[in-house]
Design a protein around this motif. Structure first.
Motif, PDB file in Angstrom:
ATOM      1  N   GLY A  33       0.639  -1.008   0.331  1.00  0.00           N
ATOM      2  CA  GLY A  33       0.105   0.142   0.206  1.00  0.00           C
ATOM      3  C   GLY A  33       0.901   1.653  -0.653  1.00  0.00           C
ATOM      4  N   LEU A  34       0.575   2.768   0.420  1.00  0.00           N
ATOM      5  CA  LEU A  34       1.033   3.856   0.603  1.00  0.00           C
ATOM      6  C   LEU A  34       1.876   4.123   1.650  1.00  0.00           C
ATOM      7  N   TRP A  35       3.147   3.765   1.846  1.00  0.00           N
ATOM      8  CA  TRP A  35       4.061   4.535   2.414  1.00  0.00           C
ATOM      9  C   TRP A  35       4.346   5.999   2.499  1.00  0.00           C
ATOM     10  N   GLN A  36       4.194   6.376   3.272  1.00  0.00           N
ATOM     11  CA  GLN A  36       4.999   8.301   3.485  1.00  0.00           C
ATOM     12  C   GLN A  36       5.544   8.075   4.397  1.00  0.00           C
ATOM     13  N   PRO A  37       6.438   7.943   4.747  1.00  0.00           N
ATOM     14  CA  PRO A  37       7.907   8.312   5.655  1.00  0.00           C
ATOM     15  C   PRO A  37       7.670   9.548   6.203  1.00  0.00           C
ATOM     16  N   LYS A  38       8.113   9.815   7.748  1.00  0.00           N
ATOM     17  CA  LYS A  38       8.369  10.752   8.422  1.00  0.00           C
ATOM     18  C   LYS A  38      10.315  11.246   9.022  1.00  0.00           C
ATOM     19  N   ASN A  39       9.700  12.046   9.344  1.00  0.00           N
ATOM     20  CA  ASN A  39      10.524  12.895  10.140  1.00  0.00           C
ATOM     21  C   ASN A  39      10.074  12.620  11.734  1.00  0.00           C
ATOM     22  N   TYR A  40      11.245  12.675  12.380  1.00  0.00           N
ATOM     23  CA  TYR A  40      10.755  12.753  14.149  1.00  0.00           C
ATOM     24  C   TYR A  40      10.152  14.256  13.891  1.00  0.00           C
ATOM     25  N   GLY A  41       9.069  14.462  15.250  1.00  0.00           N
ATOM     26  CA  GLY A  41       8.314  15.117  15.488  1.00  0.00           C
ATOM     27  C   GLY A  41       7.685  16.077  14.084  1.00  0.00           C
ATOM     28  N   GLU A  42       7.532  15.023  12.465  1.00  0.00           N
ATOM     29  CA  GLU A  42       6.561  15.463  11.326  1.00  0.00           C
ATOM     30  C   GLU A  42       7.008  16.429  11.352  1.00  0.00           C
ATOM     31  N   GLU A  43       8.069  17.446  11.083  1.00  0.00           N
ATOM     32  CA  GLU A  43       8.350  18.756  11.210  1.00  0.00           C
ATOM     33  C   GLU A  43       9.279  18.688   9.780  1.00  0.00           C
ATOM     34  N   PHE A  44       9.275  19.765   8.821  1.00  0.00           N
ATOM     35  CA  PHE A  44      10.105  18.888   7.617  1.00  0.00           C
ATOM     36  C   PHE A  44      10.853  20.336   7.446  1.00  0.00           C
ATOM     37  N   ALA A  45      12.147  20.571   6.289  1.00  0.00           N
ATOM     38  CA  ALA A  45      12.853  21.501   6.687  1.00  0.00           C
ATOM     39  C   ALA A  45      13.165  22.052   5.294  1.00  0.00           C
ATOM     40  N   GLY A  46      12.408  22.148   4.117  1.00  0.00           N
ATOM     41  CA  GLY A  46      12.627  22.329   2.568  1.00  0.00           C
ATOM     42  C   GLY A  46      13.841  21.600   2.126  1.00  0.00           C
ATOM     43  N   PRO A  47      14.786  22.757   1.525  1.00  0.00           N
ATOM     44  CA  PRO A  47      16.117  21.615   0.832  1.00  0.00           C
ATOM     45  C   PRO A  47      16.938  22.274   1.927  1.00  0.00           C
ATOM     46  N   VAL A  48      17.452  20.819   2.259  1.00  0.00           N
ATOM     47  CA  VAL A  48      18.738  20.434   3.428  1.00  0.00           C
ATOM     48  C   VAL A  48      20.027  20.576   1.916  1.00  0.00           C
ATOM     49  N   ARG A  56      21.616  16.446  11.031  1.00  0.00           N
ATOM     50  CA  ARG A  56      19.927  16.505  12.074  1.00  0.00           C
ATOM     51  C   ARG A  56      19.435  15.008  12.103  1.00  0.00           C
ATOM     52  N   SER A  57      20.035  13.928  11.109  1.00  0.00           N
ATOM     53  CA  SER A  57      19.448  12.739  11.379  1.00  0.00           C
ATOM     54  C   SER A  57      17.662  12.880  11.254  1.00  0.00           C
ATOM     55  N   ILE A  58      17.422  13.646   9.607  1.00  0.00           N
ATOM     56  CA  ILE A  58      16.575  13.586   9.257  1.00  0.00           C
ATOM     57  C   ILE A  58      16.406  12.884   7.785  1.00  0.00           C
ATOM     58  N   ASN A  59      15.018  11.667   8.741  1.00  0.00           N
ATOM     59  CA  ASN A  59      14.268  10.693   7.291  1.00  0.00           C
ATOM     60  C   ASN A  59      14.566  10.774   5.929  1.00  0.00           C
ATOM     61  N   ILE A  60      13.280  11.914   5.507  1.00  0.00           N
ATOM     62  CA  ILE A  60      13.348  12.099   3.955  1.00  0.00           C
ATOM     63  C   ILE A  60      14.446  12.337   2.651  1.00  0.00           C
ATOM     64  N   PRO A  61      15.102  12.718   3.640  1.00  0.00           N
ATOM     65  CA  PRO A  61      16.378  13.098   3.057  1.00  0.00           C
ATOM     66  C   PRO A  61      17.096  11.805   2.262  1.00  0.00           C
ATOM     67  N   ILE A 162      28.311  15.116  16.296  1.00  0.00           N
ATOM     68  CA  ILE A 162      28.699  15.334  17.136  1.00  0.00           C
ATOM     69  C   ILE A 162      28.632  16.980  17.238  1.00  0.00           C
ATOM     70  N   LEU A 163      28.624  18.236  16.666  1.00  0.00           N
ATOM     71  CA  LEU A 163      29.150  19.452  17.008  1.00  0.00           C
ATOM     72  C   LEU A 163      27.923  20.201  17.150  1.00  0.00           C
ATOM     73  N   ARG A 164      27.399  19.867  15.621  1.00  0.00           N
ATOM     74  CA  ARG A 164      26.219  20.940  15.831  1.00  0.00           C
ATOM     75  C   ARG A 164      24.990  20.089  15.301  1.00  0.00           C
ATOM     76  N   GLY A 165      25.193  18.790  15.054  1.00  0.00           N
ATOM     77  CA  GLY A 165      23.490  17.962  15.024  1.00  0.00           C
ATOM     78  C   GLY A 165      22.443  17.632  16.774  1.00  0.00           C
ATOM     79  N   THR A 166      22.667  15.684  16.287  1.00  0.00           N
ATOM     80  CA  THR A 166      21.887  15.213  17.421  1.00  0.00           C
ATOM     81  C   THR A 166      22.331  14.779  17.974  1.00  0.00           C
ATOM     82  N   GLY A 167      23.709  14.472  17.724  1.00  0.00           N
ATOM     83  CA  GLY A 167      24.596  13.743  19.012  1.00  0.00           C
ATOM     84  C   GLY A 167      25.541  14.954  19.892  1.00  0.00           C
TER      85      GLY A 167
END
Length: 170
Positions: A33-48, A56-61, A162-167
């Motif tokens: 069926g239809l699969w719609q991957p999501k980001n944590y918090g279901e927010e989107f950053a646009g172009p990254v 930032r461990s963003i799922n969609i990219p 580690i310096l700027r992201g999720t770690g």
């Protein structure tokens, strides 16, 4: 934990850390069926940039990158890096849908630190007799998986986690 395998495959294919990837809702038709991957918090950053997506461990990219470089190619890279467990041949692989052992994962991540060289893990470093004389010392099998330049780029990107992201908390 699996996203770096997707991204190093992309880097080895000529993709740069500055490549722009659109982070917005996406959907795929699958046999289930239809699969719609999501980001944590279901927010989107646009172009990254790829670098930012990793930090930032963003799922969609990650899913988009897996689709671009090819599932089979990422699986081959992961296996060459030391992943022996079966990997699901679908886009959810980018989000860690396949189980791997801790030994496989740490061994595969070691390829980044070893500048693209994989060393087969060994539980026995050497065998000595009771007086300390070495009887046997296995030599680990080493294989070049990808170029030192690609390993350096991926390691630099992972430092950003580690310096700027999720770690950052680490």
């Amino acid at each position: 934990a699996f996203k770096p395998f997707v991204y190093v495959t992309a880097i080895a294919s000529g993709v740069t850390p500055t490549k722009m990837i659109v982070d917005e809702p996406i959907e795929y038709e699958t046999p289930q069926g239809l699969w719609q991957p999501k980001n944590y918090g279901e927010e989107f950053a646009g172009p990254v940039r790829l670098r930012q997506a990793v930090e930032r461990s963003i799922n969609i990219p990650a899913v988009r990158t897996l689709e671009e470089v090819g599932i089979g190619r990422v699986i081959t890279f992961a296996q060459r890096m030391g992943i022996a467990s079966p990997l699901r041949p679908d886009l959810s692989l980018a989000l860690g849908s396949s189980e791997v052992t801790l030994l496989e994962l740490t061994s595969a991540y070691g390829v980044f630190a070893a500048l693209g060289v994989r060393a087969e893990p060994a539980a026995i470093l050497r065998i000595e007799d009771r007086s300390g004389k070495r009887l046997e010392e296995p030599i680990p099998q080493r294989t070049l998986v990808f170029s030192p330049e690609n390993a350096y780029v991926m390691t630099d990107i992972l430092k950003g986690v580690i310096l700027r992201g999720t770690g950052r908390g680490a």
